[in-house]
Design a protein around this motif. Structure first.
Motif, PDB file in Angstrom:
ATOM      1  N   THR A  17     -15.672 -24.697  14.608  1.00 12.21           N
ATOM      2  CA  THR A  17     -15.798 -23.018  14.851  1.00 12.21           C
ATOM      3  C   THR A  17     -15.525 -22.445  15.957  1.00 12.21           C
ATOM      4  O   THR A  17     -14.651 -21.472  16.210  1.00 12.21           O
ATOM      5  N   SER A  21     -12.192 -20.526  17.282  1.00  8.63           N
ATOM      6  CA  SER A  21     -11.980 -19.748  17.374  1.00  8.63           C
ATOM      7  C   SER A  21     -11.900 -19.356  18.828  1.00  8.63           C
ATOM      8  O   SER A  21     -11.355 -18.366  19.042  1.00  8.63           O
ATOM      9  N   SER A  24      -7.696 -18.893  18.274  1.00 10.93           N
ATOM     10  CA  SER A  24      -7.415 -17.379  17.652  1.00 10.93           C
ATOM     11  C   SER A  24      -7.419 -16.356  18.676  1.00 10.93           C
ATOM     12  O   SER A  24      -6.758 -15.812  18.987  1.00 10.93           O
ATOM     13  N   THR A  25      -8.551 -15.795  19.094  1.00  5.56           N
ATOM     14  CA  THR A  25      -9.183 -15.035  20.369  1.00  5.56           C
ATOM     15  C   THR A  25      -7.824 -15.052  21.048  1.00  5.56           C
ATOM     16  O   THR A  25      -7.944 -14.559  21.702  1.00  5.56           O
ATOM     17  N   ASN A  29      -1.244 -20.779  18.812  1.00  7.59           N
ATOM     18  CA  ASN A  29      -1.534 -21.773  17.605  1.00  7.59           C
ATOM     19  C   ASN A  29      -1.815 -22.793  17.315  1.00  7.59           C
ATOM     20  O   ASN A  29      -2.071 -24.048  17.845  1.00  7.59           O
TER      21      ASN A  29
ATOM     22  N   SER B  13      -2.141 -17.290  11.570  1.00  7.18           N
ATOM     23  CA  SER B  13      -4.064 -16.800  13.170  1.00  7.18           C
ATOM     24  C   SER B  13      -5.194 -16.957  12.603  1.00  7.18           C
ATOM     25  O   SER B  13      -5.124 -15.295  12.399  1.00  7.18           O
ATOM     26  N   GLY B  14      -6.079 -17.191  12.895  1.00  7.45           N
ATOM     27  CA  GLY B  14      -7.472 -16.985  12.534  1.00  7.45           C
ATOM     28  C   GLY B  14      -7.399 -17.765  11.215  1.00  7.45           C
ATOM     29  O   GLY B  14      -9.101 -17.446  10.893  1.00  7.45           O
ATOM     30  N   THR B  17     -10.033 -20.310  11.659  1.00 10.54           N
ATOM     31  CA  THR B  17     -11.741 -19.692  12.059  1.00 10.54           C
ATOM     32  C   THR B  17     -12.356 -19.363  11.176  1.00 10.54           C
ATOM     33  O   THR B  17     -13.444 -19.034  11.157  1.00 10.54           O
ATOM     34  N   ARG B  18     -11.506 -18.461   9.955  1.00  3.46           N
ATOM     35  CA  ARG B  18     -12.325 -17.962   9.072  1.00  3.46           C
ATOM     36  C   ARG B  18     -13.308 -19.059   8.156  1.00  3.46           C
ATOM     37  O   ARG B  18     -14.494 -18.647   7.788  1.00  3.46           O
ATOM     38  N   SER B  21     -15.959 -20.759  10.244  1.00  2.76           N
ATOM     39  CA  SER B  21     -17.013 -19.985  10.274  1.00  2.76           C
ATOM     40  C   SER B  21     -17.577 -19.463   9.468  1.00  2.76           C
ATOM     41  O   SER B  21     -18.530 -19.283   9.808  1.00  2.76           O
TER      42      SER B  21
END
Lengths: 164, 164
Positions: A17, A21, A24-25, A29, B13-14, B17-18, B21
């Motif tokens: 994670t 993360s 992505s933050t 990519n 994007s993300g 991560t989601r 997480s």
């Protein structure tokens, strides 16, 4: 330009994670990613493909080293290396196309490992570009039902004085 | 018990991560994970291995469907399926052990793809348990310098009325 990175990280809850993360933050990519434990179950090796200028790739490496779980990072693309990807495909051959499909599979050293309900499951291990080409060839003579890819694994050739 | 899950998700994007997480914040473990685009570049297929009772696995599926990027989830382990993992190893053979190593590689249909600085790079595609056994056999006759694994990819056999 695409870059393949290898990351050794502590096999801790939340480690993946934190890596994902960070990407992505910051708007970096991730094209593909594979992660699994190494021969040491407390350490995982993560391989990912990302895109960006040399400067961006350098920034990503710096940010990765700031993460608590990250042990080592190697930009494999900058070294002489071997890259392989596993791909599995489930497809339904178009009418009269089964022989053409077999010819293509032979050319790509791909194998049919199952045939149920007239759906073939194919497996192949090759470099990612070759897998792209195989997928394109097959899509012209079949209906693709499922496509699973690992993205590349990569190992640098020879002794790097770093276990990556 | 270990379960292999396949997840189709929007290539946003993300998204990774989601997913990661959700696992770490709820205390679910991820043993291994691979994610890459399918033949449709806007959709990725993620395969992961997690451990837990049937009840926990059911909860994970429910939570995954709540995530905005998740299109479909399949607990592949509950279906008749094919599982394959790619593994690459860099090792240094112990003295006089190179022939023994070649015998083991032959038995496991593994291949030496590079030999530089007396470090061999080996590639193999097999089910994960077989890869575990190969790794154990090789560690007895060599020094493992790097081990990269994708974790399993998995496809359910036949027609499921769902593209997974």
């Amino acid at each position: 330009m695409k870059h393949t990175k290898a990351i050794l990280l502590q096999n801790e809850s939340g480690a993946l994670t934190r890596v994902a993360s960070m990407f992505s933050t910051r708007g970096y990519n991730i094209d593909s990613l594979s992660v699994a434990p190494t021969d040491n179950p407390s350490i995982s090796r993560l391989t990912l493909v990302t895109e960006g200028s040399d400067e961006v790739i350098g920034q990503i490496t710096k940010q990765l080293y700031k993460l608590i779980d990250v042990i080592d990072v190697l930009n494999i693309s900058q070294h002489d290396h071997i890259e392989r990807e596993l791909m599995m495909i489930k497809l339904k051959a178009n009418d009269d196309k089964e022989d053409n499909i077999k010819t293509v599979l032979y050319d790509y050293s791909a194998t049919i490992v199952n045939d149920k309900d007239r759906l073939l499951i194919i497996e192949v291990m090759a470099n990612p570009l070759k897998n792209d080409n195989l997928l394109e060839a097959l899509s012209a003579m079949s209906t693709l039902v499922a496509v699973a890819r690992t993205g590349p694994l990569a190992l640098a050739k020879g002794d790097l004085k770093i276990n990556l």
